[in-house]
Design a protein around this motif. Sequence first.
Motif, PDB file in Angstrom:
ATOM      1  N   UNK A 141       0.834  -1.193   0.000  1.00  0.00           N
ATOM      2  CA  UNK A 141       0.000   0.000   0.000  1.00  0.00           C
ATOM      3  C   UNK A 141       0.874   1.251   0.000  1.00  0.00           C
ATOM      4  N   UNK A 142       0.376   2.316  -0.615  1.00  0.00           N
ATOM      5  CA  UNK A 142       1.066   3.597  -0.550  1.00  0.00           C
ATOM      6  C   UNK A 142       1.020   4.130   0.881  1.00  0.00           C
ATOM      7  N   UNK A 143       2.060   4.819   1.290  1.00  0.00           N
ATOM      8  CA  UNK A 143       2.111   5.388   2.630  1.00  0.00           C
ATOM      9  C   UNK A 143       3.127   6.516   2.649  1.00  0.00           C
ATOM     10  N   UNK A 144       3.475   7.004   3.839  1.00  0.00           N
ATOM     11  CA  UNK A 144       4.486   8.047   3.985  1.00  0.00           C
ATOM     12  C   UNK A 144       5.403   7.705   5.147  1.00  0.00           C
ATOM     13  N   UNK A 145       6.658   8.073   5.009  1.00  0.00           N
ATOM     14  CA  UNK A 145       7.642   8.027   6.089  1.00  0.00           C
ATOM     15  C   UNK A 145       8.327   9.385   6.109  1.00  0.00           C
ATOM     16  N   UNK A 146       8.240  10.069   7.247  1.00  0.00           N
ATOM     17  CA  UNK A 146       8.838  11.402   7.397  1.00  0.00           C
ATOM     18  C   UNK A 146      10.085  11.287   8.259  1.00  0.00           C
ATOM     19  N   UNK A 147      11.192  11.857   7.795  1.00  0.00           N
ATOM     20  CA  UNK A 147      12.474  11.754   8.506  1.00  0.00           C
ATOM     21  C   UNK A 147      12.971  13.145   8.871  1.00  0.00           C
ATOM     22  N   UNK A 148      13.166  13.372  10.163  1.00  0.00           N
ATOM     23  CA  UNK A 148      13.785  14.593  10.669  1.00  0.00           C
ATOM     24  C   UNK A 148      15.230  14.274  11.012  1.00  0.00           C
ATOM     25  N   UNK A 149      16.153  15.052  10.471  1.00  0.00           N
ATOM     26  CA  UNK A 149      17.580  14.784  10.639  1.00  0.00           C
ATOM     27  C   UNK A 149      18.218  15.857  11.516  1.00  0.00           C
ATOM     28  N   UNK A 150      19.005  15.425  12.506  1.00  0.00           N
ATOM     29  CA  UNK A 150      19.772  16.355  13.335  1.00  0.00           C
ATOM     30  C   UNK A 150      21.177  15.802  13.503  1.00  0.00           C
ATOM     31  N   UNK A 151      22.138  16.694  13.648  1.00  0.00           N
ATOM     32  CA  UNK A 151      23.530  16.277  13.748  1.00  0.00           C
ATOM     33  C   UNK A 151      24.278  16.541  12.454  1.00  0.00           C
ATOM     34  N   UNK A 152      25.394  15.863  12.286  1.00  0.00           N
ATOM     35  CA  UNK A 152      26.235  16.063  11.108  1.00  0.00           C
ATOM     36  C   UNK A 152      25.501  15.651   9.842  1.00  0.00           C
ATOM     37  N   UNK A 153      25.750  16.378   8.770  1.00  0.00           N
ATOM     38  CA  UNK A 153      25.088  16.089   7.493  1.00  0.00           C
ATOM     39  C   UNK A 153      25.547  14.742   6.948  1.00  0.00           C
TER      40      UNK A 153
END
Length: 212
Positions: A141-153
């Motif tokens: 099924x279609x869905x979403x995953x949201x990723x918040x990144x913190x720290x070194x690139x």
Amino acid sequence: MAMALPALQGSLLDTADEIELHGLDVRLTRTELSRGAWVDYRPGWLGGAEQLFDALHHDVPWYAEKREMYERVVDVPRLLKFYGEGEALPHPVLTEARDQLSTWYAAELGEPFVSAGMCLYRDGRDSVAWHGDRIGRSKDQDTMVAILSIGSARSLMLRPRGGGESLGFSLGHGDLVVMGGSCQRTWDHAIPKTNQPVGPRISIQFRPRGVR
């Protein structure tokens, strides 16, 4: 050959004193992929990311996971922590982030984000191989995953499932990326190892119910 997207450069330095979320209505851009997949990117969504990184690095009960590979058990090259539906998150701004994402994507997703998986990449030797989040409903099924990144690139790479030309996002302090549509089924993503002298990074992945 990997295709870099120069417009998608992460926030390499965050000097905000307070931990706060900025609006999703500005600087949010969508990249249409193939097979019904897409990726949204919002640089610098979180201000004060350095302070949040310090808090999570210290307070989250990180654990190491082992996995059988080639007839032997090896350490997964990153530390982990998963907060399931109903569990209190380790910082109030993460609850606010999850709620903002649920509101913003309500019309497309049709349900809220409920869980928060976390990965701690300690240095350039830590990584995650090509994969899609296909455990549960996201397998078909279609869905979403949201990723918040913190720290070194670090570079988040994506490529069509089965191989093909890849594209990359350089995710830095406070940057947000959302993989939607068929992305988990028809594309793979990875955080490759690097020989560059990079510091630690924390990835917070918000997912709907029944998606891992």
